[in-house]
Write a protein that holds these residues in place. Structure first.
Motif, PDB file in Angstrom:
ATOM      1  N   GLN A 176       0.806  -1.214   0.000  1.00  0.00           N
ATOM      2  CA  GLN A 176       0.000   0.000   0.000  1.00  0.00           C
ATOM      3  C   GLN A 176       0.845   1.272   0.000  1.00  0.00           C
ATOM      4  O   GLN A 176       0.489   2.260  -0.627  1.00  0.00           O
ATOM      5  CB  GLN A 176      -0.963  -0.006   1.199  1.00  0.00           C
ATOM      6  N   ALA A 177       1.966   1.229   0.682  1.00  0.00           N
ATOM      7  CA  ALA A 177       2.843   2.399   0.699  1.00  0.00           C
ATOM      8  C   ALA A 177       3.362   2.713  -0.699  1.00  0.00           C
ATOM      9  O   ALA A 177       3.487   3.885  -1.085  1.00  0.00           O
ATOM     10  CB  ALA A 177       4.012   2.170   1.654  1.00  0.00           C
ATOM     11  N   ASP A 178       3.657   1.673  -1.487  1.00  0.00           N
ATOM     12  CA  ASP A 178       4.135   1.880  -2.853  1.00  0.00           C
ATOM     13  C   ASP A 178       3.022   2.402  -3.753  1.00  0.00           C
ATOM     14  O   ASP A 178       3.257   3.247  -4.622  1.00  0.00           O
ATOM     15  CB  ASP A 178       4.701   0.574  -3.416  1.00  0.00           C
ATOM     16  N   ALA A 179       1.794   1.893  -3.540  1.00  0.00           N
ATOM     17  CA  ALA A 179       0.649   2.382  -4.314  1.00  0.00           C
ATOM     18  C   ALA A 179       0.388   3.851  -4.007  1.00  0.00           C
ATOM     19  O   ALA A 179       0.076   4.643  -4.915  1.00  0.00           O
ATOM     20  CB  ALA A 179      -0.586   1.551  -3.988  1.00  0.00           C
ATOM     21  N   ALA A 180       0.522   4.218  -2.749  1.00  0.00           N
ATOM     22  CA  ALA A 180       0.318   5.619  -2.350  1.00  0.00           C
ATOM     23  C   ALA A 180       1.355   6.529  -3.003  1.00  0.00           C
ATOM     24  O   ALA A 180       1.026   7.619  -3.496  1.00  0.00           O
ATOM     25  CB  ALA A 180       0.373   5.750  -0.834  1.00  0.00           C
ATOM     26  N   ALA A 181       2.604   6.082  -3.020  1.00  0.00           N
ATOM     27  CA  ALA A 181       3.672   6.887  -3.621  1.00  0.00           C
ATOM     28  C   ALA A 181       3.459   7.044  -5.116  1.00  0.00           C
ATOM     29  O   ALA A 181       3.667   8.134  -5.681  1.00  0.00           O
ATOM     30  CB  ALA A 181       5.027   6.237  -3.341  1.00  0.00           C
ATOM     31  N   LEU A 182       3.020   5.972  -5.777  1.00  0.00           N
ATOM     32  CA  LEU A 182       2.767   6.049  -7.213  1.00  0.00           C
ATOM     33  C   LEU A 182       1.599   6.984  -7.517  1.00  0.00           C
ATOM     34  O   LEU A 182       1.678   7.811  -8.436  1.00  0.00           O
ATOM     35  CB  LEU A 182       2.482   4.658  -7.774  1.00  0.00           C
ATOM     36  N   ALA A 183       0.530   6.861  -6.737  1.00  0.00           N
ATOM     37  CA  ALA A 183      -0.632   7.727  -6.946  1.00  0.00           C
ATOM     38  C   ALA A 183      -0.248   9.201  -6.769  1.00  0.00           C
ATOM     39  O   ALA A 183      -0.699  10.066  -7.530  1.00  0.00           O
ATOM     40  CB  ALA A 183      -1.751   7.348  -5.986  1.00  0.00           C
ATOM     41  N   GLU A 184       0.587   9.470  -5.788  1.00  0.00           N
ATOM     42  CA  GLU A 184       1.009  10.853  -5.569  1.00  0.00           C
ATOM     43  C   GLU A 184       1.802  11.374  -6.754  1.00  0.00           C
ATOM     44  O   GLU A 184       1.603  12.513  -7.212  1.00  0.00           O
ATOM     45  CB  GLU A 184       1.841  10.955  -4.293  1.00  0.00           C
ATOM     46  N   SER A 185       2.693  10.554  -7.280  1.00  0.00           N
ATOM     47  CA  SER A 185       3.508  10.992  -8.412  1.00  0.00           C
ATOM     48  C   SER A 185       2.679  11.197  -9.671  1.00  0.00           C
ATOM     49  O   SER A 185       2.988  12.058 -10.495  1.00  0.00           O
ATOM     50  CB  SER A 185       4.623   9.980  -8.682  1.00  0.00           C
ATOM     51  N   LEU A 186       1.614  10.409  -9.815  1.00  0.00           N
ATOM     52  CA  LEU A 186       0.805  10.483 -11.029  1.00  0.00           C
ATOM     53  C   LEU A 186      -0.280  11.551 -10.967  1.00  0.00           C
ATOM     54  O   LEU A 186      -0.648  12.130 -11.999  1.00  0.00           O
ATOM     55  CB  LEU A 186       0.152   9.124 -11.304  1.00  0.00           C
ATOM     56  N   PHE A 187      -0.825  11.814  -9.774  1.00  0.00           N
ATOM     57  CA  PHE A 187      -2.021  12.647  -9.681  1.00  0.00           C
ATOM     58  C   PHE A 187      -1.854  13.954  -8.920  1.00  0.00           C
ATOM     59  O   PHE A 187      -2.641  14.879  -9.108  1.00  0.00           O
ATOM     60  CB  PHE A 187      -3.160  11.856  -9.029  1.00  0.00           C
ATOM     61  N   SER A 188      -0.866  14.057  -8.030  1.00  0.00           N
ATOM     62  CA  SER A 188      -0.800  15.245  -7.163  1.00  0.00           C
ATOM     63  C   SER A 188      -0.648  16.537  -7.965  1.00  0.00           C
ATOM     64  O   SER A 188      -1.191  17.587  -7.579  1.00  0.00           O
ATOM     65  CB  SER A 188       0.353  15.114  -6.162  1.00  0.00           C
ATOM     66  N   ASN A 195     -11.445  11.956  -8.122  1.00  0.00           N
ATOM     67  CA  ASN A 195     -11.498  11.417  -6.762  1.00  0.00           C
ATOM     68  C   ASN A 195     -11.786   9.925  -6.759  1.00  0.00           C
ATOM     69  O   ASN A 195     -11.131   9.145  -6.054  1.00  0.00           O
ATOM     70  CB  ASN A 195     -12.577  12.150  -5.962  1.00  0.00           C
ATOM     71  N   VAL A 196     -12.780   9.517  -7.540  1.00  0.00           N
ATOM     72  CA  VAL A 196     -13.188   8.115  -7.504  1.00  0.00           C
ATOM     73  C   VAL A 196     -12.090   7.210  -8.058  1.00  0.00           C
ATOM     74  O   VAL A 196     -11.899   6.079  -7.594  1.00  0.00           O
ATOM     75  CB  VAL A 196     -14.516   7.906  -8.262  1.00  0.00           C
ATOM     76  N   ASN A 197     -11.303   7.667  -9.027  1.00  0.00           N
ATOM     77  CA  ASN A 197     -10.217   6.860  -9.566  1.00  0.00           C
ATOM     78  C   ASN A 197      -9.097   6.697  -8.540  1.00  0.00           C
ATOM     79  O   ASN A 197      -8.491   5.625  -8.419  1.00  0.00           O
ATOM     80  CB  ASN A 197      -9.672   7.481 -10.852  1.00  0.00           C
ATOM     81  N   VAL A 198      -8.819   7.755  -7.782  1.00  0.00           N
ATOM     82  CA  VAL A 198      -7.813   7.659  -6.725  1.00  0.00           C
ATOM     83  C   VAL A 198      -8.275   6.687  -5.638  1.00  0.00           C
ATOM     84  O   VAL A 198      -7.500   5.854  -5.159  1.00  0.00           O
ATOM     85  CB  VAL A 198      -7.512   9.045  -6.127  1.00  0.00           C
ATOM     86  N   VAL A 199      -9.547   6.787  -5.262  1.00  0.00           N
ATOM     87  CA  VAL A 199     -10.094   5.870  -4.258  1.00  0.00           C
ATOM     88  C   VAL A 199      -9.982   4.430  -4.749  1.00  0.00           C
ATOM     89  O   VAL A 199      -9.563   3.522  -4.004  1.00  0.00           O
ATOM     90  CB  VAL A 199     -11.559   6.233  -3.944  1.00  0.00           C
ATOM     91  N   ALA A 200     -10.339   4.197  -6.007  1.00  0.00           N
ATOM     92  CA  ALA A 200     -10.266   2.849  -6.568  1.00  0.00           C
ATOM     93  C   ALA A 200      -8.834   2.326  -6.562  1.00  0.00           C
ATOM     94  O   ALA A 200      -8.589   1.143  -6.292  1.00  0.00           O
ATOM     95  CB  ALA A 200     -10.827   2.845  -7.981  1.00  0.00           C
ATOM     96  N   SER A 201      -7.868   3.215  -6.835  1.00  0.00           N
ATOM     97  CA  SER A 201      -6.468   2.786  -6.861  1.00  0.00           C
ATOM     98  C   SER A 201      -5.959   2.406  -5.476  1.00  0.00           C
ATOM     99  O   SER A 201      -4.927   1.752  -5.342  1.00  0.00           O
ATOM    100  CB  SER A 201      -5.590   3.889  -7.462  1.00  0.00           C
ATOM    101  N   ALA A 202      -6.689   2.820  -4.442  1.00  0.00           N
ATOM    102  CA  ALA A 202      -6.315   2.473  -3.069  1.00  0.00           C
ATOM    103  C   ALA A 202      -7.007   1.215  -2.567  1.00  0.00           C
ATOM    104  O   ALA A 202      -6.608   0.665  -1.535  1.00  0.00           O
ATOM    105  CB  ALA A 202      -6.652   3.634  -2.130  1.00  0.00           C
ATOM    106  N   LEU A 203      -8.036   0.741  -3.260  1.00  0.00           N
ATOM    107  CA  LEU A 203      -8.881  -0.325  -2.725  1.00  0.00           C
ATOM    108  C   LEU A 203      -8.770  -1.675  -3.431  1.00  0.00           C
ATOM    109  O   LEU A 203      -8.832  -2.725  -2.789  1.00  0.00           O
ATOM    110  CB  LEU A 203     -10.355   0.103  -2.772  1.00  0.00           C
ATOM    111  N   PHE A 204      -8.644  -1.662  -4.755  1.00  0.00           N
ATOM    112  CA  PHE A 204      -8.929  -2.877  -5.510  1.00  0.00           C
ATOM    113  C   PHE A 204      -7.696  -3.710  -5.840  1.00  0.00           C
ATOM    114  O   PHE A 204      -6.616  -3.182  -6.128  1.00  0.00           O
ATOM    115  CB  PHE A 204      -9.681  -2.531  -6.796  1.00  0.00           C
ATOM    116  N   GLY A 205      -7.886  -5.040  -5.821  1.00  0.00           N
ATOM    117  CA  GLY A 205      -6.859  -5.996  -6.170  1.00  0.00           C
ATOM    118  C   GLY A 205      -7.430  -7.075  -7.065  1.00  0.00           C
ATOM    119  O   GLY A 205      -8.593  -7.024  -7.473  1.00  0.00           O
ATOM    120  N   ASP A 206      -6.621  -8.082  -7.378  1.00  0.00           N
ATOM    121  CA  ASP A 206      -6.999  -9.146  -8.306  1.00  0.00           C
ATOM    122  C   ASP A 206      -6.999 -10.500  -7.598  1.00  0.00           C
ATOM    123  O   ASP A 206      -6.168 -10.744  -6.717  1.00  0.00           O
ATOM    124  CB  ASP A 206      -6.023  -9.206  -9.480  1.00  0.00           C
TER     125      ASP A 206
END
Length: 350
Positions: free
Chosen positions: A21-33, A183-194
């Protein structure tokens, strides 16, 4: 004549790639912030989600590049096929059966498209019989694990001696979109897996638990709560912020009504097995079902280890409950697009 349908085998499978999750958070920040004014207010969802890691069919680096329909669906077909074989093989092994024994296969998935459907693509590798009946089911979303189980149980009950294989496969990560700084895409990137889960349902052959009752409820005028949009780059998530409030206010009476229709009361359920759609949703479910805080901690643990995998997730919770020892009566509950809720009650095998 009523025929008792038994759960005879349950198998799980996840992809090899793990995103912490920490890596997903860092990636989301780099892509969306840099593209979202409100990203700082959304960023805490990664740490507040209750998720530690998730499994994905592609490595984290794959999500940095843009991908269109063709690439996403190629990844879906390859990943879903692998997970189908792994989960189904484990479920059949637990049931003491082979793929040649399967009369009908129900494949549930809402995160990709494949024609022919996945069970046909893997039929040779699985060694299914040529006369196997195929029932691919699309569009149930997170409710698909319970609704698919219900469909498979009815098919088993309608055919004396039939053995039905249910496989729920979702590759939610493939819907991650670089082109949607929302917002909803960021939320989804924090929640979903395979992941994937498979169940073997039989009649009159013993097993782990028997299906006692099934029920579904479709709420009118709720299409905007959960679902997909279909856009040129791929699927887009629809997920309303009001979902936890909806669960708190509307789900309890509906579950009580479904149980009552089958001659049961909520107080007769010894264990609820719920789809862990998110930390706030689990809190809302505990309140809606008058459960003590922390009652759904197995669900929280599955969420922490795998994220929300959509339809198979509730079956991951069921597997955990089986290992711990099922009580006399359990109820599986999942909610999905429509907006809908599905419920199945299970009796522990004697």
């Amino acid at each position: 004549m009523h025929r008792t349908v038994n759960l005879s085998g349950l198998g799980l499978a996840v992809p090899d790639h793990i995103i912490r999750q920490a890596d997903a958070a860092a990636l989301a920040e780099s892509l969306f912030s840099g593209r979202m004014k409100g990203f700082r207010h959304l960023a805490p969802i990664f740490s507040n989600s209750g998720i530690r890691r998730r499994h994905t069919v592609q490595p984290l680096s794959w999500f940095i590049e843009p991908h269109g329909w063709a690439e996403r669906m190629q990844a879906y077909v390859e990943g879903a096929s692998r997970l189908f074989v792994e989960a189904a093989t484990r479920a059949l092994r637990q049931a003491g059966l082979t793929a040649q024994d399967v009369d009908c296969v129900v494949t549930v998935s809402s995160t990709g498209f494949s024609v022919p459907s996945i069970e046909a693509r893997v039929a040779g590798e699985m060694d299914f019989r040529p006369d196997i009946e195929r029932v691919p089911v699309f569009g149930l979303g997170c409710a698909g694990g319970v609704s698919g189980f219900s469909i498979a149980s009815r098919l088993a009950a309608s055919r004396p001696g039939a053995r039905v294989l249910l496989v729920a496969i979702e590759l939610c990560s493939l819907a991650f979109r670089l082109d949607e700084p929302t917002n909803v895409n960021v939320v989804a990137s924090a929640l979903f897996g395979d992941g994937a889960a498979a169940c073997v349902l039989t009649v009159g052959e013993g097993g782990i638990a028997s299906v006692e009752s099934t029920g579904e409820h479709l709420f009118p005028d709720t299409l905007d709560i959960m679902g997909w949009t279909v856009d040129d780059p791929g699927l887009g998530i629809v997920l309303a912020q009001s979902l936890p409030h909806f669960v708190s206010s509307r789900i309890g009476p509906v579950i009580a009504e479904m149980l009552s229709g089958n001659g049961l009361d909520v107080t007769e359920i010894d264990r609820f097995v719920c789809h862990p759609g998110g930390a706030k949703v689990l809190d809302a479910l505990e309140g809606a079902l008058s459960l003590g805080q922390g009652t759904l901690n197995d669900e929280r643990q599955v969420l922490a280890e795998y994220g929300n995998m959509s339809s198979p997730t509730v079956l991951f919770v069921l597997e955990r409950a089986i290992r711990a020892g099922l009580p006399e009566r359990s109820a599986m509950i999942a909610m999905g697009p429509g907006f809908s809720v599905s419920c199945i009650t299970l009796r522990r095998a004697a």
